[in-house]
Scaffold this motif. Structure first.
Motif, short mmCIF file in Angstrom:
data_model
loop_
_atom_site.label_atom_id
_atom_site.label_comp_id
_atom_site.label_asym_id
_atom_site.label_seq_id
_atom_site.Cartn_x
_atom_site.Cartn_y
_atom_site.Cartn_z
N GLY A 349 65.78 -62.66 5.21
CA GLY A 349 65.88 -62.30 6.62
C GLY A 349 65.96 -60.81 6.87
O GLY A 349 66.43 -60.37 7.93
N ARG A 350 65.47 -60.01 5.90
CA ARG A 350 65.56 -58.56 5.99
C ARG A 350 64.20 -57.97 6.34
O ARG A 350 63.16 -58.60 6.14
N LEU A 351 64.21 -56.75 6.85
CA LEU A 351 62.99 -55.97 6.90
C LEU A 351 62.56 -55.65 5.47
O LEU A 351 63.41 -55.50 4.58
N ALA A 352 61.26 -55.54 5.24
CA ALA A 352 60.76 -55.36 3.87
C ALA A 352 60.64 -53.90 3.47
O ALA A 352 60.10 -53.58 2.40
N THR A 353 61.15 -53.00 4.29
CA THR A 353 61.03 -51.56 4.04
C THR A 353 61.71 -51.15 2.74
O THR A 353 62.87 -51.49 2.50
N VAL A 354 60.99 -50.38 1.90
CA VAL A 354 61.58 -49.89 0.66
C VAL A 354 61.48 -48.37 0.52
O VAL A 354 62.16 -47.78 -0.32
N ARG A 355 60.66 -47.74 1.33
CA ARG A 355 60.57 -46.28 1.28
C ARG A 355 59.92 -45.77 2.56
O ARG A 355 59.42 -46.55 3.38
N GLY A 356 59.93 -44.46 2.72
CA GLY A 356 59.35 -43.90 3.93
C GLY A 356 59.48 -42.40 3.96
O GLY A 356 59.71 -41.75 2.92
N TYR A 357 59.38 -41.84 5.15
CA TYR A 357 59.42 -40.39 5.29
C TYR A 357 59.88 -40.03 6.69
O TYR A 357 59.36 -40.56 7.68
#
Length: 450
Positions: A349-357
């Motif tokens: 049930g989480r957002l799948a975000t693992v990295r970004g900027y």
């Protein structure tokens, strides 16, 4: 002169600048917590775009640089599609309202690998979770070898109004060398099925710089494609990076053309398309004069994003699926790359975000400079600097590169207005790199400039 430019600058390894900063600069310091905050802060009335990534194919094309995997079974596709529907709901719940959507793009892999029923259900979920605007462009990438009549009908039923068909090359020797055997009749039948189903706009994707490819084979492919009169062409140079995509090791490097030959192929394709009535759009796109992309170019409203050139001016791109990249006004985010990790996060049930900027003001300044040069082949340095409260002389990072391009006649710099010379458009990535403050310290491996 063009061949000299290709020899001088063609071996440079540079980003394609579909974003700035480019994805290699993303880090794990940006998490799903950041993305939740950014989604919740989206202006309610500003339309966003959706990108949906489907990372499956039936067979591997050896030139492929996409995040995809092979499956002969339908079960993994059904499981993944269910996760996409769940993720669409999680993102919508985080935003807090049915956000307006002006563009939807399905990429892959092969998005049409899912069954017609699964695609209809997925589109239903997207329309339920978001306010898909009546005039929204809904585009899907298609492998003509696997498109069925039932799937074409489903696309039309779901409101898909643009299809991008992978062609690459019709040369049988080239097709065997890249493990993608695709007859002209297959492609023509796919186009006919799509148009009959109501998918009115058709794009073709071509590649040059492939193994065993020649100028003559490129021109033969283009002539066959023109007979089908697609609305747009994307013409990309094959990026041979076997250290990044191991299946590319199946391509013998000795069969690949060098930079001057790649340039000859690229320009031969461009000349043939222009002679057939298509308008050159930036670095690698061509469109009929009445197409929205050509109209945006003439109006100065052309943009560039992860799908290439576009008339989409949304400041937010919501990425759904494994490896999908999104953008909000605050910065970039990317989902877990492997399907396994992506499915696990969505199951929780989480957002799948693992990295970004997280974008800085300097990044925004340079992103605008790079987008304008990539789209317009020119940029008014004082005007862009004024919009960002910067001094014009701070725009160029790599003065040596610009000085060299100016000395060689590939670039003109007059009253702080920089423009790419006619015939040197293929070097626009080299020009854009002079504004890139991150490139010098990057360890990423990019494709050749030419």
């Amino acid at each position: 002169m063009r061949s000299d430019w290709a020899r001088s600058y063609g071996q440079d390894r540079l980003p394609r600048y579909t974003s700035y900063p480019t994805a290699p600069h993303f880090s794990a310091g940006i998490t799903d917590t950041h993305y939740r905050q950014w989604l919740a802060a989206l202006p309610a009335q500003q339309p966003a775009s959706l990108y949906v990534h489907v990372p499956f194919c039936r067979a591997m094309c050896w030139y492929c640089g996409c995040h995809t995997s092979l499956t002969r079974r339908d079960e993994p596709i059904a499981i993944y599609t269910a996760a996409l529907r769940r993720e669409a709901g999680i993102v919508a719940e985080t935003i807090g309202h049915r956000h307006p959507i002006s563009h939807i793009a399905f990429g892959g892999g092969t998005p049409t690998i899912m069954s017609p029923d699964l695609f209809v259900d997925l589109m239903g979920t997207l329309r339920f979770a978001y306010d898909v605007l009546p005039d929204a462009e809904i585009a899907v990438e298609i492998d003509p070898r696997t498109l069925t009549a039932a799937m074409a009908d489903a696309l039309g039923q779901c409101g898909v109004n643009r299809a991008s068909l992978g062609v690459q090359s019709f040369d049988p020797a080239v097709q065997r060398a890249i493990n993608r055997v695709q007859g002209f009749e297959q492609t023509a039948n796919a186009v006919q099925s799509l148009r009959q189903a109501g998918v009115g706009k058709v794009n073709f994707d071509l590649l040059y710089g492939l193994p065993l490819q020649s100028v003559d084979s490129c021109l033969d492919t283009v002539a066959r494609c023109i007979a089908l009169r697609p609305d747009r062409f994307s013409v990309f140079g094959y990026a041979h990076i076997p250290s990044f995509k191991k299946h590319q090791r199946k391509i013998a490097e000795a069969t690949l053309p060098d930079s001057p030959e790649r340039h000859r192929q690229s320009e031969a394709i461009a000349d043939a398309l222009i002679a057939a009535g298509y308008v050159r759009i930036g670095l690698d796109h061509f469109a009929l004069p009445e197409d929205k992309l050509a109209i945006a170019l003439q109006a100065g409203r052309l943009h560039r994003n992860f799908q290439g050139y576009t008339d989409d001016n949304a400041s937010t791109l919501i990425g759904l699926g494994a490896s999908a990249i999104g953008r909000t006004p605050q910065g970039f985010v990317q989902n877990a790359v492997t399907t396994r990790d992506y499915l696990a996060r969505i199951a929780e049930g989480r957002l799948a975000t693992v990295r970004g900027y997280l974008l800085t003001e300097d990044d925004r300044f340079r992103a605008d400079l790079i987008e304008r040069i990539m789209c317009d082949m020119a940029v008014d340095l004082p005007e862009v600097a004024r919009l960002h409260g910067r001094a014009p002389d701070s725009a160029i990072v790599d003065h040596a590169r610009i000085d060299s391009l100016v000395a060689d006649g590939a670039v003109m710099l007059l009253d702080d207005r920089l423009s790419v010379s006619h015939g040197a458009e293929f070097l626009v990535r080299s020009v854009a790199s002079a504004f890139d403050a991150h490139l010098a310290r990057s360890t990423a491996v990019h494709s050749r400039a030419v």
